[in-house]
Design an enzyme around this catalytic site. Sequence first.
Site, PDB file in Angstrom:
ATOM      1  N   LYS A 209       0.827  -1.260   0.158  1.00 33.29           N
ATOM      2  CA  LYS A 209      -0.105  -0.127   0.176  1.00 33.29           C
ATOM      3  C   LYS A 209       0.828   1.358   0.078  1.00 33.29           C
ATOM      4  CE  LYS A 209      -3.464   2.152   2.930  1.00 33.29           C
ATOM      5  NZ  LYS A 209      -4.488   2.244   3.918  1.00 33.29           N
ATOM      6  N   GLU A 215      10.587  -4.531   4.271  1.00 35.16           N
ATOM      7  CA  GLU A 215      10.894  -5.965   3.817  1.00 35.16           C
ATOM      8  C   GLU A 215      10.421  -6.141   2.531  1.00 35.16           C
ATOM      9  OE1 GLU A 215       8.959  -4.711   6.426  1.00 35.16           O
ATOM     10  OE2 GLU A 215       9.196  -6.186   8.383  1.00 35.16           O
ATOM     11  N   GLY A 267      -4.713  -1.752   4.903  1.00 40.51           N
ATOM     12  CA  GLY A 267      -3.960  -2.924   4.579  1.00 40.51           C
ATOM     13  C   GLY A 267      -4.672  -4.123   4.789  1.00 40.51           C
ATOM     14  N   ARG A 268      -5.274  -4.542   6.080  1.00 42.00           N
ATOM     15  CA  ARG A 268      -5.527  -5.865   6.419  1.00 42.00           C
ATOM     16  C   ARG A 268      -6.913  -5.865   5.870  1.00 42.00           C
ATOM     17  NH1 ARG A 268      -4.525  -2.484  10.666  1.00 42.00           N
ATOM     18  NH2 ARG A 268      -6.177  -2.036  12.012  1.00 42.00           N
ATOM     19  N   GLU A 353      -4.274  -6.605  14.868  1.00 43.20           N
ATOM     20  CA  GLU A 353      -3.709  -5.454  14.606  1.00 43.20           C
ATOM     21  C   GLU A 353      -5.122  -4.391  14.537  1.00 43.20           C
ATOM     22  OE1 GLU A 353      -2.322  -4.247  10.477  1.00 43.20           O
ATOM     23  OE2 GLU A 353      -0.644  -4.627  11.384  1.00 43.20           O
ATOM     24  N   HIS A 384      -3.956 -33.557  17.647  1.00 45.17           N
ATOM     25  CA  HIS A 384      -2.916 -34.302  17.965  1.00 45.17           C
ATOM     26  C   HIS A 384      -1.609 -33.594  18.669  1.00 45.17           C
ATOM     27  CE1 HIS A 384      -4.629 -37.866  16.344  1.00 45.17           C
ATOM     28  NE2 HIS A 384      -5.422 -36.958  15.540  1.00 45.17           N
ATOM     29  N   LYS A 513       9.746  -0.730  14.099  1.00 47.37           N
ATOM     30  CA  LYS A 513      10.190  -0.314  12.824  1.00 47.37           C
ATOM     31  C   LYS A 513      11.465   0.714  12.880  1.00 47.37           C
ATOM     32  CE  LYS A 513       5.844  -1.025  10.074  1.00 47.37           C
ATOM     33  NZ  LYS A 513       4.681  -0.261   9.145  1.00 47.37           N
TER      34      LYS A 513
HETATM   35  O1  F6P Z   1       3.322  -2.586   9.705  1.00 42.80           O
HETATM   36  C1  F6P Z   1       1.746  -2.916   9.616  1.00 42.80           C
HETATM   37  C2  F6P Z   1       1.439  -2.921   8.285  1.00 42.80           C
HETATM   38  O2  F6P Z   1       1.494  -1.600   8.048  1.00 42.80           O
HETATM   39  C3  F6P Z   1       0.276  -3.262   7.844  1.00 42.80           C
HETATM   40  O3  F6P Z   1      -0.939  -2.742   8.530  1.00 42.80           O
HETATM   41  C4  F6P Z   1       0.120  -3.905   6.645  1.00 42.80           C
HETATM   42  O4  F6P Z   1      -0.793  -4.556   5.993  1.00 42.80           O
HETATM   43  C5  F6P Z   1       1.585  -4.147   6.333  1.00 42.80           C
HETATM   44  O5  F6P Z   1       2.332  -3.241   7.095  1.00 42.80           O
HETATM   45  C6  F6P Z   1       2.100  -4.108   4.936  1.00 42.80           C
HETATM   46  O6  F6P Z   1       2.114  -2.575   4.686  1.00 42.80           O
HETATM   47  P1  F6P Z   1       2.313  -2.287   3.185  1.00 42.80           P
HETATM   48  O7  F6P Z   1       1.105  -2.599   2.282  1.00 42.80           O
HETATM   49  O8  F6P Z   1       2.095  -0.761   3.079  1.00 42.80           O
HETATM   50  O9  F6P Z   1       3.521  -2.729   2.628  1.00 42.80           O
END
Ligand code: F6P
Length: 549
Positions: A209, A215, A267-268, A353, A384, A513
Site C-alpha cells: 500500500k 521487507e 492494509g488488512r 492489529e 494431536h 520499525k
Molecule cells: O506494519 C504493519 C503494516 O502497515 C500493516 O498494517 C500492513 O498490512 C503491512 O504493514 C504492509 O504494509 P504495506 O502494504 O504498506 O507494505
Amino acid sequence: MTLSTIWDRLDAQAGRVSARAIATLFHDRNRAAAFSVRFPGPSAAAVHGEEMLFDFSKTNIDEDTLELLIELAIAAGVQARRDAMFAGRRINETEGRAVLHTALRNPEGKVALDGQDVMPGLRETLLRMRGFAREVRGGGFVGQGGAITDVVNIGIGGSDLGPAMACLALAPYHDGPRCHFISNVDGAHAADTLKDLDPETTLVIVASKTFTTIETMTNAETVRGWMAARVSDPGAQFAALSSALDRTADFGIAPERVFGFEDWVGGRYSMWGPIGLSLMIAIGPERFDDFLAGGAAMDAHFRSAPLRANLPVLLALVGIWHAQVLSHATRAVLPYDQRLARLPAYLQQLEMESNGKSVTMSGQDVARPTGPVVWGEPGTNGQHAFYQLIHQGTQVVPCEFLVAAKGHEPELAHHHRLLLANVLAQSKALMEGRGIEAARAIAEKAGFVGDELDRQARHRVFPGNRPSTTLIYPRLTPRMLGQIVALYEHRVFTEGVILGINSFDQWGVELGKELARSLEPLLAGGARPEALDGSTAQLLDFVAAVRLS
Ligand code: F6P
C-alpha cells in the site's frame, strides 16, 4: 441503560452462570435453533448453496445474557457506526480516513467521500485488473520465455496474508499460473521460493500500500536482481499494487501494470481490490467476482438484519462475552478444512492489529481488556498437538470451529466423513467432558485397583463445560470464502465499536520499525550509542563474534 450499567449486569450474569453446566441448557429442546443464526436465510440458501449456520448454543449464553449483549451493542452505537462506515464518514479518526473496503466488493454500488463519487475510479481499476488477469492467464501477456507459468506476490501483512490465505483456500478453482508468496525479509523466503522458478516465465507482483515497507522493498530489489540475471528487461515482468503511484514509478514499473487504491482501504482489509490480483490471476476474474459477491452479500446482511439475527453481530457478541466478560484471554480458530490452514494467521492480523489497543477513541484508557489473542491450526492436526491443553489445561480457551459439509474430493468422501465426525466430537467433548465416575470405570477396566485406581482415574477426567461455536457451510467456494472473510471483518468492527476503540489504525507497529532502522547500521559495524541497553549490546556482540569465527 447506560453502557457501564450493562457491563455491570453482564459481570453479575457471569457470576451467576459460571458454575452452570452448558450441557444442562439443552434441557430446552429448542436451544440449538434459538442460539444459532443462519445466513442468508433458508429459502435463498437452498438455491445458491451459500447458506451458513453459526451455532453458538454450546456456550453458557442464555436468553438473559443474549439480551444484555444486544443491549450492549445498541448502547455502544454499533448500528450508527456501521452506517457511518458504509456512508464513507472518516471513522478512522486517528488517521483522518474513511473506511470503505466494502465498496471494493460492491462495484455497482454508490459511495461518496466528501461529496465525491469514489466508484468510477474503483470500477476502472477493477476493469484493468480483469483485463490484465485475462491476458496473463490467456497468454496475451508473456515473459521473455513465453507464457507466464508462475506469479510471485511480494508483500507483507495485509499485502500478503489475504491473497496467500485465499489462494490456498481456493486451490480447487486454480486454473491459471501457479502463485507464490514472498513476505519475510529473511532471505531464506526469497531463496526457497525462487529456487525452482524460471525468471523468463515468472510475473512478479510487488504489493505494498505504502511502497515503503522495508521487507517488501528489499525483497522486490532482490527478485529484480534474480530476474535481471536472465531477463533483458526485468521491469517488463513486474506489476505493482499500491496507493503510492509516485513510488511505483520510481521503482520503474510502467503505469499500465500499476493498480492503485486509495487510503480508505486499510492494509488488512485490502484483498478485495488490487491486492487480490494474484488470486484473480489464479482463479480467473469470474470466480474473483464470486468472491466479491460473497463479501457483498455479507455486507448487505450486516447492514439490514436485526441484531438478534445478524451473523457478524452475534459472532462479535459471543467474542465479547468470552474475552471481555469472562476474561478468557485467547480464542482458538480451528478450521476443519486443510485449505483454510492460513485462516488463523490471516485472522491474527485482522483481529489483533485492529483491536489490540489500550486507548479509546477519546484518548482514555480502555476499561476492559481488548484483544483477545487469536491463534489456531487446522483440525484434525491440532487434536494431536495442543488440544490436550484445551481439554484438560487450567485455562479455558473458547474454540471457534469451521467446517464444510462437503469437500471437493468426491472420491475421498470417507475422509470428509471422518473430518466431520471429529469436529462434532470435539465440540461435544469440550462441552460434556467426562466425570470421575466414568473415568474410574475406564481405569478399572484397565486393571487398576485401590489407591492406584483413584489416582489413575483423576488423570482421565475431563472438566468439560468449555465453550465452543461452530460455523458450518456447504462447501468452500469462492463465494463462501468471501462470506467468511467479510463475516470476520464485521465481527472485528463490531467488537471494536463495543470496546470504544479505533479498529482501523495500527500505531503499535511503528516503534519496532523505527528501532530496526536505527539498529541496522550497528550490525554493519556502526558506532553504538552510549545509552544502548545491555541486553541488545550483548546480542550484537554475539552476532559479531559469529561473523568473525
Ligand atoms: O506494519 C504493519 C503494516 O502497515 C500493516 O498494517 C500492513 O498490512 C503491512 O504493514 C504492509 O504494509 P504495506 O502494504 O504498506 O507494505
